[in-house]
Design a protein around this motif. Sequence first.
Motif, PDB file in Angstrom:
ATOM      1  N   GLN A  61       0.825  -1.200   0.000  1.00  0.00           N
ATOM      2  CA  GLN A  61       0.000   0.000   0.000  1.00  0.00           C
ATOM      3  C   GLN A  61       0.863   1.256   0.000  1.00  0.00           C
ATOM      4  O   GLN A  61       0.566   2.242  -0.696  1.00  0.00           O
ATOM      5  CB  GLN A  61      -0.939  -0.024   1.211  1.00  0.00           C
ATOM      6  CG  GLN A  61      -1.996  -1.110   1.144  1.00  0.00           C
ATOM      7  CD  GLN A  61      -2.647  -1.404   2.483  1.00  0.00           C
ATOM      8  OE1 GLN A  61      -2.412  -0.697   3.473  1.00  0.00           O
ATOM      9  NE2 GLN A  61      -3.471  -2.447   2.541  1.00  0.00           N
ATOM     10  N   GLU A  62       1.944   1.234   0.775  1.00  0.00           N
ATOM     11  CA  GLU A  62       2.854   2.383   0.832  1.00  0.00           C
ATOM     12  C   GLU A  62       3.510   2.625  -0.529  1.00  0.00           C
ATOM     13  O   GLU A  62       3.618   3.778  -0.975  1.00  0.00           O
ATOM     14  CB  GLU A  62       3.925   2.146   1.894  1.00  0.00           C
ATOM     15  CG  GLU A  62       3.413   2.150   3.321  1.00  0.00           C
ATOM     16  CD  GLU A  62       4.439   1.624   4.318  1.00  0.00           C
ATOM     17  OE1 GLU A  62       4.162   1.697   5.529  1.00  0.00           O
ATOM     18  OE2 GLU A  62       5.518   1.132   3.880  1.00  0.00           O
ATOM     19  N   PHE A  63       3.947   1.540  -1.169  1.00  0.00           N
ATOM     20  CA  PHE A  63       4.632   1.703  -2.452  1.00  0.00           C
ATOM     21  C   PHE A  63       3.662   2.164  -3.537  1.00  0.00           C
ATOM     22  O   PHE A  63       3.996   3.034  -4.350  1.00  0.00           O
ATOM     23  CB  PHE A  63       5.312   0.396  -2.866  1.00  0.00           C
ATOM     24  CG  PHE A  63       6.243   0.558  -4.037  1.00  0.00           C
ATOM     25  CD1 PHE A  63       7.506   1.114  -3.862  1.00  0.00           C
ATOM     26  CD2 PHE A  63       5.861   0.176  -5.316  1.00  0.00           C
ATOM     27  CE1 PHE A  63       8.374   1.282  -4.939  1.00  0.00           C
ATOM     28  CE2 PHE A  63       6.721   0.335  -6.401  1.00  0.00           C
ATOM     29  CZ  PHE A  63       7.978   0.888  -6.207  1.00  0.00           C
ATOM     30  N   GLY A  68       1.720   6.529  -6.912  1.00  0.00           N
ATOM     31  CA  GLY A  68       0.477   7.073  -7.426  1.00  0.00           C
ATOM     32  C   GLY A  68      -0.337   6.040  -8.165  1.00  0.00           C
ATOM     33  O   GLY A  68      -1.138   6.379  -9.051  1.00  0.00           O
ATOM     34  N   SER A  69      -0.176   4.757  -7.802  1.00  0.00           N
ATOM     35  CA  SER A  69      -0.906   3.657  -8.420  1.00  0.00           C
ATOM     36  C   SER A  69      -2.010   3.164  -7.501  1.00  0.00           C
ATOM     37  O   SER A  69      -1.939   3.332  -6.282  1.00  0.00           O
ATOM     38  CB  SER A  69       0.033   2.487  -8.726  1.00  0.00           C
ATOM     39  OG  SER A  69       0.904   2.809  -9.781  1.00  0.00           O
ATOM     40  N   TYR A 184       8.435  11.015 -15.322  1.00  0.00           N
ATOM     41  CA  TYR A 184       8.287  11.506 -16.691  1.00  0.00           C
ATOM     42  C   TYR A 184       7.117  12.475 -16.693  1.00  0.00           C
ATOM     43  O   TYR A 184       6.003  12.112 -16.307  1.00  0.00           O
ATOM     44  CB  TYR A 184       8.020  10.329 -17.630  1.00  0.00           C
ATOM     45  CG  TYR A 184       7.769  10.674 -19.090  1.00  0.00           C
ATOM     46  CD1 TYR A 184       8.813  10.984 -19.946  1.00  0.00           C
ATOM     47  CD2 TYR A 184       6.472  10.667 -19.605  1.00  0.00           C
ATOM     48  CE1 TYR A 184       8.592  11.272 -21.283  1.00  0.00           C
ATOM     49  CE2 TYR A 184       6.234  10.950 -20.941  1.00  0.00           C
ATOM     50  CZ  TYR A 184       7.290  11.258 -21.776  1.00  0.00           C
ATOM     51  OH  TYR A 184       7.067  11.541 -23.111  1.00  0.00           O
ATOM     52  N   LYS A 185       7.409  13.726 -17.032  1.00  0.00           N
ATOM     53  CA  LYS A 185       6.384  14.774 -17.052  1.00  0.00           C
ATOM     54  C   LYS A 185       5.610  14.840 -15.735  1.00  0.00           C
ATOM     55  O   LYS A 185       4.386  14.989 -15.711  1.00  0.00           O
ATOM     56  CB  LYS A 185       5.460  14.587 -18.251  1.00  0.00           C
ATOM     57  CG  LYS A 185       6.206  14.718 -19.574  1.00  0.00           C
ATOM     58  CD  LYS A 185       5.296  14.739 -20.782  1.00  0.00           C
ATOM     59  CE  LYS A 185       6.120  15.018 -22.044  1.00  0.00           C
ATOM     60  NZ  LYS A 185       5.281  15.055 -23.261  1.00  0.00           N
ATOM     61  N   GLY A 186       6.352  14.686 -14.635  1.00  0.00           N
ATOM     62  CA  GLY A 186       5.779  14.851 -13.314  1.00  0.00           C
ATOM     63  C   GLY A 186       5.060  13.647 -12.761  1.00  0.00           C
ATOM     64  O   GLY A 186       4.530  13.707 -11.649  1.00  0.00           O
ATOM     65  N   LYS A 187       5.049  12.549 -13.499  1.00  0.00           N
ATOM     66  CA  LYS A 187       4.357  11.335 -13.059  1.00  0.00           C
ATOM     67  C   LYS A 187       5.373  10.212 -12.926  1.00  0.00           C
ATOM     68  O   LYS A 187       6.248  10.039 -13.783  1.00  0.00           O
ATOM     69  CB  LYS A 187       3.270  10.960 -14.076  1.00  0.00           C
ATOM     70  CG  LYS A 187       2.438   9.745 -13.710  1.00  0.00           C
ATOM     71  CD  LYS A 187       1.388   9.483 -14.803  1.00  0.00           C
ATOM     72  CE  LYS A 187       0.581   8.229 -14.487  1.00  0.00           C
ATOM     73  NZ  LYS A 187      -0.411   7.935 -15.552  1.00  0.00           N
ATOM     74  N   LYS A 188       5.255   9.426 -11.873  1.00  0.00           N
ATOM     75  CA  LYS A 188       6.249   8.403 -11.568  1.00  0.00           C
ATOM     76  C   LYS A 188       6.359   7.368 -12.696  1.00  0.00           C
ATOM     77  O   LYS A 188       5.349   6.944 -13.271  1.00  0.00           O
ATOM     78  CB  LYS A 188       5.901   7.688 -10.262  1.00  0.00           C
ATOM     79  CG  LYS A 188       6.115   8.529  -9.010  1.00  0.00           C
ATOM     80  CD  LYS A 188       7.584   8.642  -8.651  1.00  0.00           C
ATOM     81  CE  LYS A 188       7.806   9.259  -7.269  1.00  0.00           C
ATOM     82  NZ  LYS A 188       7.548  10.695  -7.224  1.00  0.00           N
TER      83      LYS A 188
END
Length: 410
Positions: A61-63, A68-69, A184-188
């Motif tokens: 859950q932490e990861f 952001g998944s 990439y473009k602000g997303k993990k």
Amino acid sequence: MQLTDLLMNEGLAQHGGPKTVTSTFSWPLYDDTEVEAVAAVVRSGAWGNPDCAGLVAQFEQEFAAYCGSKYAVSCVNGSVSLRLALIACGVKPGDEVIVPPYTFIATASTVVEANCVPVFVDIDPDTYNLDPRAIEAAITERTRAIIPVHFGGQACDMDAILDIARRHNLRVIEDAAHAHGAEYKGKKLGTWGNVGSFSFQSSKNLTAGEGGIVVTDDDELYALMNSLRNVGRIEGGQWYDHYNPGCNYRITQMQAVLLSAQLQRLEEQTLRRDENGRYLNELLTPIDGITPLTRGHGETLHCYHLYIFKYDKSHFNGLPKNEFVERLAAEGVPCFRGYPHPLYRQPLFQQKNFMCYALPESVDYSQVLCPVAERACAEEAVWILQHAMLGTRQDMEAFAEAIRKVQRLS
């Protein structure tokens, strides 16, 4: 006597001169937080993870939240995580999967394990990541998936890759084994495709010695990967009922608490690596014969699992790459020559040692040639290892000075 004269008289460390880099770089980094967390698990006697719950579920859950998944599924290593992703994505025997030739063997060998055909596509000379133009040219009616590798922590051109995948109805499995925390473009990284796969092997930026994980937002992919890593069981089912052909790929509670503790350090470490990488780019760019891999391809945070630069021996009196790396290492730079040859030259592929796997007889890797990858392996690519990128600005300056010293004395 001028400073330059003094340096010229020092001699290479390889030949008995003083080292340019005097810092030492340890990995992994830990303190009593990790020690006490593991000790608590040992004292509890609950070392395993038969239900994929408790501390393991907490880390997942932490990861997932960090990336952001919606979901994360842990497993024994990053090779298995790729295999889980492939099977869950529905590939069938004989299907083709596009992979780069400049990566660790597991990116391609897991495709073979899934009874599919790895199709090697050349890399971009500026980033050493899959070249989208080459991907498009390699697609056939049997192509089912693309595995872009964010090599060294450098983001692939995910906009172009996802556009290709949409137009050809292909699955995208991100191999993010090097890319913990990068963006990439602000997303993990790992969250752009259908599935993202990570490794926690001992050299990785987030480690418990071994381990792996997949992340996804897809409910069906999550349910199947979760089942496959837990002997085919399903959530809500009986413990002794098995619905899918999975195996026991679970991690232990001790790995989970190590990873939870290490995850708390990851963002700060990633920011430090990124800052040092930018600074090292500034220092190395003016050196003739040294070309850092370029930024500006969409990466907004580079985690530098490897800091890679291209070496041109013509500016070092013809010194072969391997000898250059030996001299640089002797100066105290934690570096490596990289892969000696592209993946398709491995005996596995040249000798077609596929055993019981269902690759067609027509598959032949003896004629595969990816010129950019060949050049990277034989002549160009030099790696500085990730733990060195946690050093100080003075360490980055020392790395640059070590290269200049080798150049002066070659």
